[in-house]
Motif scaffolding. Structure first.
Motif, short mmCIF file in Angstrom:
data_model
loop_
_atom_site.label_atom_id
_atom_site.label_comp_id
_atom_site.label_asym_id
_atom_site.label_seq_id
_atom_site.Cartn_x
_atom_site.Cartn_y
_atom_site.Cartn_z
N TYR A 158 -1.23 5.86 -12.62
CA TYR A 158 -0.08 5.14 -12.13
C TYR A 158 0.07 3.85 -12.94
CZ TYR A 158 -3.26 2.10 -9.44
OH TYR A 158 -4.24 1.23 -9.05
N THR A 185 -0.09 7.57 -1.38
CA THR A 185 0.15 8.60 -2.39
C THR A 185 -0.57 9.91 -2.05
OG1 THR A 185 -1.66 7.68 -3.69
CG2 THR A 185 0.56 6.94 -4.22
N ARG A 210 0.86 -1.18 0.00
CA ARG A 210 0.00 0.00 0.00
C ARG A 210 0.90 1.24 0.00
NH1 ARG A 210 -3.50 -0.80 4.44
NH2 ARG A 210 -1.90 0.16 5.73
N THR A 261 -4.79 14.97 -6.14
CA THR A 261 -4.62 13.68 -6.78
C THR A 261 -5.94 12.92 -6.79
OG1 THR A 261 -3.40 11.58 -6.78
CG2 THR A 261 -3.88 12.53 -4.64
N PHE A 262 -6.12 12.10 -7.78
CA PHE A 262 -7.30 11.25 -7.89
C PHE A 262 -7.16 9.99 -7.05
CE2 PHE A 262 -9.86 8.06 -10.25
CZ PHE A 262 -11.10 8.67 -10.13
N TYR A 263 -5.91 9.58 -6.79
CA TYR A 263 -5.63 8.34 -6.07
C TYR A 263 -5.03 8.65 -4.69
CZ TYR A 263 -6.21 6.26 -10.65
OH TYR A 263 -6.72 5.87 -11.86
N GLU A 320 -4.54 6.56 -2.46
CA GLU A 320 -3.77 5.38 -2.09
C GLU A 320 -3.66 4.47 -3.32
OE1 GLU A 320 -4.59 3.17 1.71
OE2 GLU A 320 -5.41 1.72 0.28
N VAL A 321 -2.53 3.83 -3.45
CA VAL A 321 -2.37 2.80 -4.48
C VAL A 321 -2.05 1.50 -3.76
CG1 VAL A 321 -0.94 2.00 -6.40
CG2 VAL A 321 -1.55 4.42 -6.24
#
Length: 105
Positions: free
Chosen positions: A99, A61, A58, A72-74, A76-77
């Motif tokens: 990403y 981000t 995890r 940001t759109f994310y 977490e990745v």
């Protein structure tokens, strides 16, 4: 045991993403956190040891982008992968709205 590493690159600037928090989680009947850490000056974490099997890394981000004043759109990745007896390298190419990843060496 196997080792796990990662390398996070900022795809917008073409530079290492320093200070991204990563969490390695062993998946199974009950998920268990194995290790956490921050990427170094070269955007890397390395030498994490774990047992073979299903895992997730995890990447925090959202906090990394927020610290830079970037939306940001994310937030977490999360990348799920199967750790085997070989070394597992899980790179992340990161931008605010996209990403990508692959199995590294």
């Amino acid at each position: 045991m196997t080792t796990v590493s990662s390398h996070v690159l900022d795809a917008v600037t073409g530079t290492p993403a320093t200070g991204v928090r990563l969490t390695l989680i062993r998946l199974g009947n009950e998920a268990a956190e194995v290790r956490t850490g921050l990427t170094d000056a070269d955007g890397r974490v390395s030498g994490w040891e774990t047992a073979p099997g299903p895992h997730r890394i995890r990447f925090d981000t959202g906090a990394w982008f927020a610290a830079r004043g970037i939306a940001t759109f994310y937030p977490e990745v999360a990348i799920d992968f199967l750790a085997d007896e070989r070394h597992c390298h899980v790179p992340l190419l990161l931008s605010p709205f996209a990403y990508s990843t692959y199995r590294g060496s």
